[in-house]
Write an enzyme that holds these catalytic residues in place. Structure first.
Site, PDB file in Angstrom:
ATOM      1  N   ASP A  62       0.770  -1.307  -0.090  1.00  0.00           N
ATOM      2  CA  ASP A  62       0.049   0.170   0.085  1.00  0.00           C
ATOM      3  C   ASP A  62       0.784   0.939  -0.137  1.00  0.00           C
ATOM      4  OD1 ASP A  62       0.800  -0.433   2.555  1.00  0.00           O
ATOM      5  OD2 ASP A  62      -0.806   0.175   3.676  1.00  0.00           O
ATOM      6  N   SER A  63       2.390   0.876  -0.169  1.00  0.00           N
ATOM      7  CA  SER A  63       3.027   2.100  -0.143  1.00  0.00           C
ATOM      8  C   SER A  63       2.490   2.328  -1.551  1.00  0.00           C
ATOM      9  CB  SER A  63       4.620   1.482  -0.647  1.00  0.00           C
ATOM     10  OG  SER A  63       4.781   0.852  -1.264  1.00  0.00           O
ATOM     11  N   ASP A 101      -1.422  -6.184   0.014  1.00  0.00           N
ATOM     12  CA  ASP A 101      -1.220  -5.174   1.118  1.00  0.00           C
ATOM     13  C   ASP A 101      -2.939  -4.954   1.103  1.00  0.00           C
ATOM     14  OD1 ASP A 101       0.381  -4.901   3.384  1.00  0.00           O
ATOM     15  OD2 ASP A 101       1.227  -2.954   2.308  1.00  0.00           O
ATOM     16  N   LYS A 131      -0.794  -9.380   2.756  1.00  0.00           N
ATOM     17  CA  LYS A 131      -0.475  -9.249   3.807  1.00  0.00           C
ATOM     18  C   LYS A 131      -0.976  -7.991   4.985  1.00  0.00           C
ATOM     19  CE  LYS A 131       3.104  -5.766   3.747  1.00  0.00           C
ATOM     20  NZ  LYS A 131       2.341  -5.328   4.376  1.00  0.00           N
ATOM     21  N   GLU A 133      -1.070  -5.417   8.535  1.00  0.00           N
ATOM     22  CA  GLU A 133      -0.183  -4.760   9.390  1.00  0.00           C
ATOM     23  C   GLU A 133      -1.059  -5.301  11.074  1.00  0.00           C
ATOM     24  OE1 GLU A 133       0.709  -0.833   8.464  1.00  0.00           O
ATOM     25  OE2 GLU A 133       1.366  -1.050   6.853  1.00  0.00           O
ATOM     26  N   GLU A 200       9.784  -4.379  10.718  1.00  0.00           N
ATOM     27  CA  GLU A 200       9.796  -2.901   9.802  1.00  0.00           C
ATOM     28  C   GLU A 200      10.327  -2.217  11.109  1.00  0.00           C
ATOM     29  OE1 GLU A 200       6.499  -1.175   6.985  1.00  0.00           O
ATOM     30  OE2 GLU A 200       8.014   0.663   7.591  1.00  0.00           O
TER      31      GLU A 200
HETATM   32  O1  KIV Z   1       4.145  -1.043   1.670  1.00  0.00           O
HETATM   33  C1  KIV Z   1       5.037  -1.268   1.590  1.00  0.00           C
HETATM   34  O2  KIV Z   1       6.097  -1.060   0.813  1.00  0.00           O
HETATM   35  C2  KIV Z   1       5.012  -2.602   2.854  1.00  0.00           C
HETATM   36  C3  KIV Z   1       6.485  -2.881   2.447  1.00  0.00           C
HETATM   37  C4  KIV Z   1       7.301  -1.674   3.187  1.00  0.00           C
HETATM   38  C5  KIV Z   1       7.208  -4.264   3.825  1.00  0.00           C
HETATM   39  O3  KIV Z   1       4.328  -2.700   3.628  1.00  0.00           O
END
Ligand code: KIV
Length: 296
Positions: A62-63, A101, A131, A133, A200
Site C-alpha cells: 500500500d506504499s 497489502d 499482508k 499490519e 519493519e
Molecule cells: O507497503 C509496503 O511497501 C510495505 C513494505 C514496506 C513492507 O508494506
C-alpha cells in the site's frame, strides 16, 4: 539463530525456475537458510523486470499511495486502487509469489469485510496471499482468513497505517517492554497461522530476537541483518523516490536522474527540429498532393 551478519545471499531460489514460488517454498527457505528476496511492485513493466531478475516475492504494497499515487501516506489507498495495481503485477508474475497489502480500513472494520476484501485479491487480482499490519490483535483475523483459504503475511514493528498513533514513522521496540511485546506479537501471529512476517523499523537486536522466537520466515525492512529475507520499496532501490531513501535502504541506481536526463534530451531534440529524423518517419509509395478544400 546464528546467521552470518552480512554478505551475498545464497544462490538459487525457493522454487525451480519453471514453477511458481509457493507458501511452503518459503517455509522451506527458512529451514534451508536460503535468504528470501521481496520487492514492492506496482505495475506490469516493473513486475516483469523484477520477476525476470529472480525476485521471490512481489509485494503490491500500500506504499503504492506515497510512491505512485502521490498521497501523503498510505491511509487514503483504496481496495479498488490496490486491485487495479495487483492485476497489473500478477499479469507479469510467472514465478514470483504475489502478495497484496490489505489497505487501511479494508480489514479493521470487521471479519466479514476482511474476508471479502482479502478474497478479492485472490479471486479478482490473482494474488497468492495478502499482508496485514498489526500484531496479536490481528491473530483471530489471521485465523479467519486462513479458514477462508487465504494465506496471510503478518507485518509488525513500524506499521505505516498506524502513523498517527505512533506520532510519525518511528523505529519501534527500542525499550525492552516494547521489544518483548513485538516478540509476543510475532509468536501470536505464527500461532494464528501467518506464513511469514514482515519486520519493519526495529533495532537489529529486536529483529533477531523475533526471528529466533518464531519458526516462520521473517522478512526485514529496517530490521537488521538477522531476518530470513529482506524487502525494499523498489522506488528506494532504484532512486525513483521524491525524498532521499531512508537509512536502511540501499540505492542501487539513480533512475530518477536518468529519466530526467533522457526527457531533457527529447525536449531539446523536438525544439531544435532534430526529432523525428528521416529514419524515424513513415513513407508512402506515392506523393500526397496538396489537400483539396471543399468546393474547389
Ligand atoms: O507497503 C509496503 O511497501 C510495505 C513494505 C514496506 C513492507 O508494506
Amino acid at each position: 539463530m546464528n546467521r552470518p551478519p552480512a554478505g551475498p545471499g545464497l544462490p538459487g531460489s525457493p522454487a525451480p525456475s519453471d514453477r511458481k514460488v509457493t507458501v511452503p517454498d518459503l517455509r522451506a527457505a527458512r529451514t534451508s537458510g536460503r535468504r528470501i528476496v521481496m520487492l514492492t511492485a506496482y505495475d506490469y513493466p516493473t513486475a516483469r523486470i523484477l520477476e525476470a531478475a529472480g525476485v521471490d516475492i512481489l509485494l503490491v504494497g500500500d506504499s503504492l499511495g506515497n510512491n505512485v499515487l502521490g498521497y501523503e501516506n498510505t491511509l487514503p489507498v483504496t481496495m479498488d486502487e490496490m486491485l487495479h495495481h495487483t492485476r497489473a503485477v500478477t499479469r507479469a508474475a510467472r514465478r514470483a509469489l504475489v502478495v497484496s497489502d490489505m489497505p487501511y480500513l479494508s480489514f479493521q472494520t470487521g471479519r466479514r469485510d476482511a474476508i471479502r476484501n482479502a478474497g478479492r485479491f485472490l479471486k479478482e487480482g490473482g494474488a497468492g496471499a495478502v499482508k496485514i499490519e498489526g500484531g496479536r490483535k490481528r491473530a483471530s483475523l489471521v485465523q479467519a482468513l486462513l479458514d477462508a483459504e487465504i494465506p496471510v503475511m503478518g507485518h509488525i514493528g513500524l506499521t505505516p497505517q498506524s502513523v498517527h498513533l505512533m506520532g510519525g514513522y518511528r523505529v519501534q521496540g527500542k525499550k525492552i517492554d516494547q521489544a518483548r511485546a513485538l516478540v509476543e506479537d510475532a509468536v501470536a501471529l505464527e500461532e494464528a497461522g501467518a506464513f511469514s512476517l514482515v519486520l519493519e523499523g526495529m533495532p537489529e537486536s529486536v529483529g533477531r530476537a523475533v526471528t529466533d522466537a518464531v519458526g516462520i520466515p521473517t522478512i526485514g525492512i529496517g530490521a537488521g541483518r538477522f531476518c530470513d529475507g529482506q524487502v525494499l520499496v523498489i522506488h528506494d532501490l532504484l532512486g525513483l523516490g521524491e525524498t532521499p531513501p531512508p537509512k536502511f535502504a540501499r540505492r542501487y541506481a539513480d533512475i530518477g536522474r536518468e529519466i530526467g536526463t533522457a526527457v531533457r534530451r527529447f525536449i531539446g531534440d523536438v525544439r531544435e527540429g532534430s526529432f523525428p529524423s528521416e529514419a524515424e518517419v513513415y513513407t508512402a509509395p506515392e506523393a500526397v498532393g496538396p489537400a483539396r478544400r471543399a468546393g474547389q
